[in-house]
Scaffold this active site. Structure first.
Site: not given
Length: 434
Positions: A87, A180, A208-209, A252, A254, A357-358
């Site tokens: 992403g 990944g 980003i996490d 965000m 996960r 997504y912004i």
């Protein structure tokens, strides 16, 4: 400074693979070189280092990043490649730009390829012609979000990717992506070694996490928190403006709730912070939310995307990166809150905000931009010195090298007994166990 979560760091091997001895004088001028013996301590507290000190041995330490006095590759004879995967995230173009400028200006590398659309760009049958990157072509890309190279998810066959690198005479491949991506980078490095090819693979961790192990900070995270603050500010403004008003913000995260946690700390407007690391029951949350409305008349709830997955129907589906497809906890909680208060005959005003997504598409803020510059330069120095199968890390306020094996060993998570989570509980006032 110990990594968040239970890492079990009794034996840590931070040894970095190298393609061979460095015999070529570095063309880099006017800067201080880093000694190959330079190390950055893993632990920062004396008590944590005591077991090693008591035995008279060196405590765990990471190799220090930076330019070496001699390099492995002849800059005039190699090409380099850059790929971005997964992403998008603030700072991707900054890292690309930093790598290109360092290769061009510090090492005078003449050929730099930008592989298109993730690892697909390294597989010839997809037909993605690589971009030829120059200092001029990347001069302004840091001003825009996303990645000029494009991205994709999913693995590709290592033998096909290594063949492309060999055909193009690529000596160093820079892989920008999350765990990944770095697992894929590890397979590329292993395949190159199996073939006896001198190809360096250097990872720049992008998530980003902020959830990659043995790395205290990843680029884009600070920008994400700054942008998340806008969402929580708007949520509080909406909630404070109406009677019995609830604002629900999904962010965000996960498997790790760092963005949600830090978004709470930046303005103290959030009343409930829900993260994957701290389980909660739906009944407990709803009762606590009702008590909050009765007491204060409004509430702001922040939930990380991976929180509360046990409350929804499990799925075995996976995305192209191999991640389990999670249920949408934001929509689930939105509907559950509405149903609960309707059954309780209590009228509420509920606002649901999902800025994910912004946030992902924003350009890097000034701090992240500087961080990206230093990450890119550190990656170039590592690659030119013949190091491979590693990622550039940031630890104890220093740039370091970490083997990919350690970086992808497990996800970094919030330790719910840590000062960070205790601070979140103190700021929100939420019950420790809901």
């Amino acid at each position: 400074m110990r990594q968040e979560g239970d890492m079990g760091n009794t034996e840590l091997d931070f040894t970095i693979e190298r393609l061979g001895e460095c015999h070529i004088p570095s063309p880099v001028k006017g800067i201080r070189f880093v000694d190959d013996d330079g190390r950055v301590l893993y632990h920062s507290h004396l008590q944590e280092m005591k077991p090693w000190l008591d035995e008279g041995i060196h405590p765990p330490a990471m190799e220090a990043a930076g330019p070496r006095e001699k390099v492995f590759f002849d800059p005039s004879r190699i090409a380099c490649g850059i790929v971005t995967c997964g992403g998008i995230c603030p700072g991707l173009n900054d890292v690309i730009r930093s790598i290109v400028l360092s290769l061009c200006h510090h090492y005078c590398v003449q050929k730099i390829y930008g592989f298109r659309f993730g690892y697909e760009g390294l597989v010839q049958r997809y037909g993605h012609k690589p971009l030829e990157l120059t200092a001029d072509s990347v001069a302004q890309i840091h001003e825009i979000g996303g990645t000029i190279l494009g991205s994709s998810r999913g693995p590709q066959e290592p033998s096909e990717m290594v063949k492309t690198l060999e055909d193009l005479n690529v000596g160093i491949l820079f892989t920008i992506g999350g765990d990944g991506t770095q697992r894929g980078a590890q397979k590329i490095a292993e395949e190159a070694t199996r073939r006896g090819l001198e190809i360096s693979v250097i990872g720049i961790p992008k998530t980003i996490d902020n959830d990659i192990s043995y790395i205290q900070a990843t680029f884009g995270f600070e920008t994400a928190v700054a942008e998340a603050r806008r969402a929580t500010y708007a949520a509080h403004t909406e909630a404070d403006a109406a009677r019995n008003s609830i604002s629900l913000v999904k962010l965000m995260g996960r498997d790790s709730g760092f963005i949600a946690a830090y978004s709470v700390l930046v303005n103290s407007h959030v009343n409930f912070c829900l993260v994957p690391e701290a389980r909660f029951t739906l009944d407990g949350l709803l009762r606590a939310l009702k008590e909050r409305l009765e007491r204060r008349g409004h509430a702001v709830v922040v939930v990380a995307e991976g929180a509360g997955q046990n409350l929804m129907e499990a799925t075995a589906e996976r995305d192209a990166s191999g991640n389990i497809k999670y249920g949408d906890i934001g929509i689930f909680l939105r509907d559950a809150i509405r149903d609960y208060f309707r059954k309780a005959s209590l009228e509420i005003n509920l606002k649901y905000i999902d800025p994910s997504y912004i946030i992902r598409s924003m350009p890097a803020n000034p701090h992240d931009a500087a961080f990206c510059l230093l990450l890119g330069q550190s990656a170039v120095h590592a690659g030119m010195s013949g190091r491979t199968n590693m990622v550039v890390s940031f630890w104890n306020r220093e740039f370091t090298h970490v083997p990919i094996t350690l970086a992808v060993s497990q996800r970094k998570k919030i330790d719910t007994s840590s000062m960070l989570w205790n601070s979140v509980l103190a700021v929100t006032g939420q019950p420790d166990m809901m």
